[in-house]
Design a protein around this motif. Structure first.
Motif, PDB file in Angstrom:
ATOM      1  N   TYR A 276      13.787 -25.799  89.375  1.00  0.00           N
ATOM      2  CA  TYR A 276      14.540 -26.822  90.085  1.00  0.00           C
ATOM      3  C   TYR A 276      13.619 -27.646  90.977  1.00  0.00           C
ATOM      4  CZ  TYR A 276      18.510 -24.303  88.253  1.00  0.00           C
ATOM      5  OH  TYR A 276      19.400 -23.718  87.403  1.00  0.00           O
ATOM      6  N   ILE A 277      14.035 -28.868  91.278  1.00  0.00           N
ATOM      7  CA  ILE A 277      13.158 -29.811  91.956  1.00  0.00           C
ATOM      8  C   ILE A 277      12.852 -29.419  93.395  1.00  0.00           C
ATOM      9  CG2 ILE A 277      13.863 -31.732  90.498  1.00  0.00           C
ATOM     10  CD1 ILE A 277      15.607 -32.713  92.806  1.00  0.00           C
ATOM     11  N   ASP A 278      13.607 -28.445  93.956  1.00  0.00           N
ATOM     12  CA  ASP A 278      13.273 -28.014  95.313  1.00  0.00           C
ATOM     13  C   ASP A 278      11.918 -27.308  95.346  1.00  0.00           C
ATOM     14  OD1 ASP A 278      14.129 -25.842  93.894  1.00  0.00           O
ATOM     15  OD2 ASP A 278      15.396 -25.031  95.494  1.00  0.00           O
TER      16      ASP A 278
ATOM     17  N   TYR B 224      14.175 -36.226  97.517  1.00  0.00           N
ATOM     18  CA  TYR B 224      14.941 -35.105  96.975  1.00  0.00           C
ATOM     19  C   TYR B 224      16.431 -35.444  96.905  1.00  0.00           C
ATOM     20  CZ  TYR B 224      17.104 -30.452  96.781  1.00  0.00           C
ATOM     21  OH  TYR B 224      17.871 -29.372  96.435  1.00  0.00           O
ATOM     22  N   ASN B 225      16.953 -36.020  97.981  1.00  0.00           N
ATOM     23  CA  ASN B 225      18.382 -36.357  98.015  1.00  0.00           C
ATOM     24  C   ASN B 225      18.721 -37.452  97.011  1.00  0.00           C
ATOM     25  OD1 ASN B 225      18.948 -34.483 100.037  1.00  0.00           O
ATOM     26  ND2 ASN B 225      18.479 -35.926 101.667  1.00  0.00           N
TER      27      ASN B 225
ATOM     28  N   ILE C 280      18.975 -35.702  93.620  1.00  0.00           N
ATOM     29  CA  ILE C 280      20.170 -34.867  93.527  1.00  0.00           C
ATOM     30  C   ILE C 280      21.417 -35.723  93.316  1.00  0.00           C
ATOM     31  CG2 ILE C 280      21.682 -33.324  94.833  1.00  0.00           C
ATOM     32  CD1 ILE C 280      19.212 -31.954  93.721  1.00  0.00           C
ATOM     33  N   ARG C 281      21.483 -36.862  94.011  1.00  0.00           N
ATOM     34  CA  ARG C 281      22.646 -37.753  93.861  1.00  0.00           C
ATOM     35  C   ARG C 281      22.760 -38.296  92.439  1.00  0.00           C
ATOM     36  NH1 ARG C 281      21.065 -40.084  98.885  1.00  0.00           N
ATOM     37  NH2 ARG C 281      20.266 -41.880  97.730  1.00  0.00           N
TER      38      ARG C 281
ATOM     39  N   ASN D  66      21.929 -36.520  89.793  1.00  0.00           N
ATOM     40  CA  ASN D  66      22.061 -35.347  88.905  1.00  0.00           C
ATOM     41  C   ASN D  66      20.751 -34.976  88.215  1.00  0.00           C
ATOM     42  OD1 ASN D  66      24.858 -35.110  89.459  1.00  0.00           O
ATOM     43  ND2 ASN D  66      25.322 -36.656  87.895  1.00  0.00           N
TER      44      ASN D  66
ATOM     45  N   TYR E 236      18.455 -32.448  88.686  1.00  0.00           N
ATOM     46  CA  TYR E 236      18.313 -31.206  89.446  1.00  0.00           C
ATOM     47  C   TYR E 236      17.047 -30.421  89.104  1.00  0.00           C
ATOM     48  CZ  TYR E 236      23.265 -31.972  90.434  1.00  0.00           C
ATOM     49  OH  TYR E 236      24.462 -32.506  90.835  1.00  0.00           O
ATOM     50  N   SER E 237      16.560 -30.546  87.865  1.00  0.00           N
ATOM     51  CA  SER E 237      15.476 -29.674  87.407  1.00  0.00           C
ATOM     52  C   SER E 237      14.253 -30.464  86.974  1.00  0.00           C
ATOM     53  CB  SER E 237      15.943 -28.806  86.236  1.00  0.00           C
ATOM     54  OG  SER E 237      16.151 -29.598  85.082  1.00  0.00           O
TER      55      SER E 237
ATOM     56  N   ASN F  66      14.906 -32.106  83.735  1.00  0.00           N
ATOM     57  CA  ASN F  66      15.585 -33.401  83.858  1.00  0.00           C
ATOM     58  C   ASN F  66      14.579 -34.516  84.112  1.00  0.00           C
ATOM     59  OD1 ASN F  66      18.258 -31.814  85.682  1.00  0.00           O
ATOM     60  ND2 ASN F  66      18.158 -32.259  83.497  1.00  0.00           N
TER      61      ASN F  66
END
Length: 345
Positions: free
Chosen positions: A281-283, A292-293, A296-297, A299, A301-302, A305
């Motif tokens: 995951y991108i975190d 990051y936000n 996530i907005r 979609n 996530y990974s 992706n």
């Protein structure tokens, strides 16, 4: 007549470097020529590029110094065994020219144990691997006797100026340094008629652009960066109702530089070979909260992706610019290289 006008309007611009020189490691000069331009366009491009070159390109500077040994009470103190005052040392550190792929800040160290008498230069600074000193002969201080010296330096990449208060110091005892985040030293432009003496066309012009830099990048690199900065500023106006980016009635599509790791991992996308990316995951990429936000907005996530996203996918993301995309690419590549080195696959 109409045919001639049609040919004229479709004539492509050309540009070339007509002269260059390198006076030393901290002074690069190059002169460029762009032609043919319609009357008025040369002045528009010259003034716009000049502003972008002088104000929009990032540079890396030392922005803070913390003297870890010695009793340094204020900026104008002196340190036993050093000829220069603390203020003079800070001014010399301000002049150090650096280049980097840095995002945010990092620390460097100037540590000498039992050394002297000797001259301290930029060569004595221990920098992180992604920070490079352009001219290692730049003077910092002169040791008049054998002493221990330990200075922690904060390095930052930014653009513009940051003028600190002459007496500003931080709670930890460190001192702020005025930062000039300006790799481009000077920009001049001139406009000349296009064509030979006998065939000059009063409606066409040549733009001559002179650029000098501090050595952290070449004038050609500075021109490239400034051009992308301007494109980044105007891209929001190119979004159509279908949320695609086109120019000239959808005939020419705007493209971004390819991420250099895309080809290396194309087989994973085409043949759907098992890989660790769907579970990553991108975190784990340690991206800034704002980027990051944004992902996530949308979609994303990974890591999988991100690897499958196109340039247009990224450009559709609100509040995400070209520099942000470059940072995502840099973080992705670093993360994938770490996976390879750890033998995950």
């Amino acid at each position: 007549m109409s045919k001639q006008k049609q040919i004229k309007s479709s004539q492509r611009l050309e540009w070339q470097s007509i002269s260059s020189r390198v006076d030393n490691k901290r002074f690069y000069y190059e002169r460029f020529m762009l032609f043919p331009l319609r009357k008025g366009q040369a002045d528009t491009m010259g003034s716009t590029l000049r502003r972008a070159l002088l104000g929009e390109i990032e540079a890396t500077c030392i922005t803070r110094a913390h003297f870890l040994n010695g009793n340094v009470k204020h900026e104008y103190s002196t340190i036993v065994g050093i000829q220069e005052s603390v203020h003079e040392i800070l001014m010399n550190l301000k002049e150090i020219v650096l280049k980097s792929n840095l995002y945010g800040t990092c620390d460097a160290f100037l540590s000498l144990s039992g050394k002297g008498p000797q001259n301290i230069t930029a060569q004595n600074i221990n920098t992180p691997s992604d920070v490079e000193i352009v001219d290692k002969t730049q003077h910092i201080a002169t040791l008049t006797e054998s002493i221990d010296l330990d200075i922690r330096l904060e390095i930052e990449k930014n653009c513009g100026y940051r003028i600190e208060s002459p007496t500003k110091n931080f709670p930890d005892g460190s001192y702020a340094i005025d930062a000039v985040f300006k790799p481009v030293l000077n920009v001049n432009y001139n406009i000349f008629p296009y064509g030979s003496e006998n065939e000059k066309n009063e409606k066409d012009e040549i733009l001559c652009l002179e650029i000098s830099t501090n050595g952290s990048l070449t004038p050609k690199e500075a021109l490239y960066e400034a051009s992308w900065k301007l494109i980044d500023l105007f891209i929001p106006f190119l979004h159509t109702e279908e949320e695609n980016i086109y120019l000239d009635h959808n005939q020419h599509k705007v493209t971004l530089p390819l991420f250099n790791f895309y080809e290396r991992f194309s087989e994973y996308r085409e043949f759907k070979i098992n890989s660790p990316y769907p579970c990553c995951y991108i975190d784990q990429l340690e991206l800034p909260p704002r980027i990051y936000n944004c992902l996530i907005r949308t979609n994303l996530y990974s890591v999988w992706n991100l690897l499958n996203a196109t340039h247009e996918d990224f450009m559709k993301i609100e509040d995400l610019g070209i520099e942000d995309i470059k940072q995502i690419a840099h973080s992705l590549e670093k993360y994938i290289i770490d996976i390879e080195q750890d033998g995950v696959f």
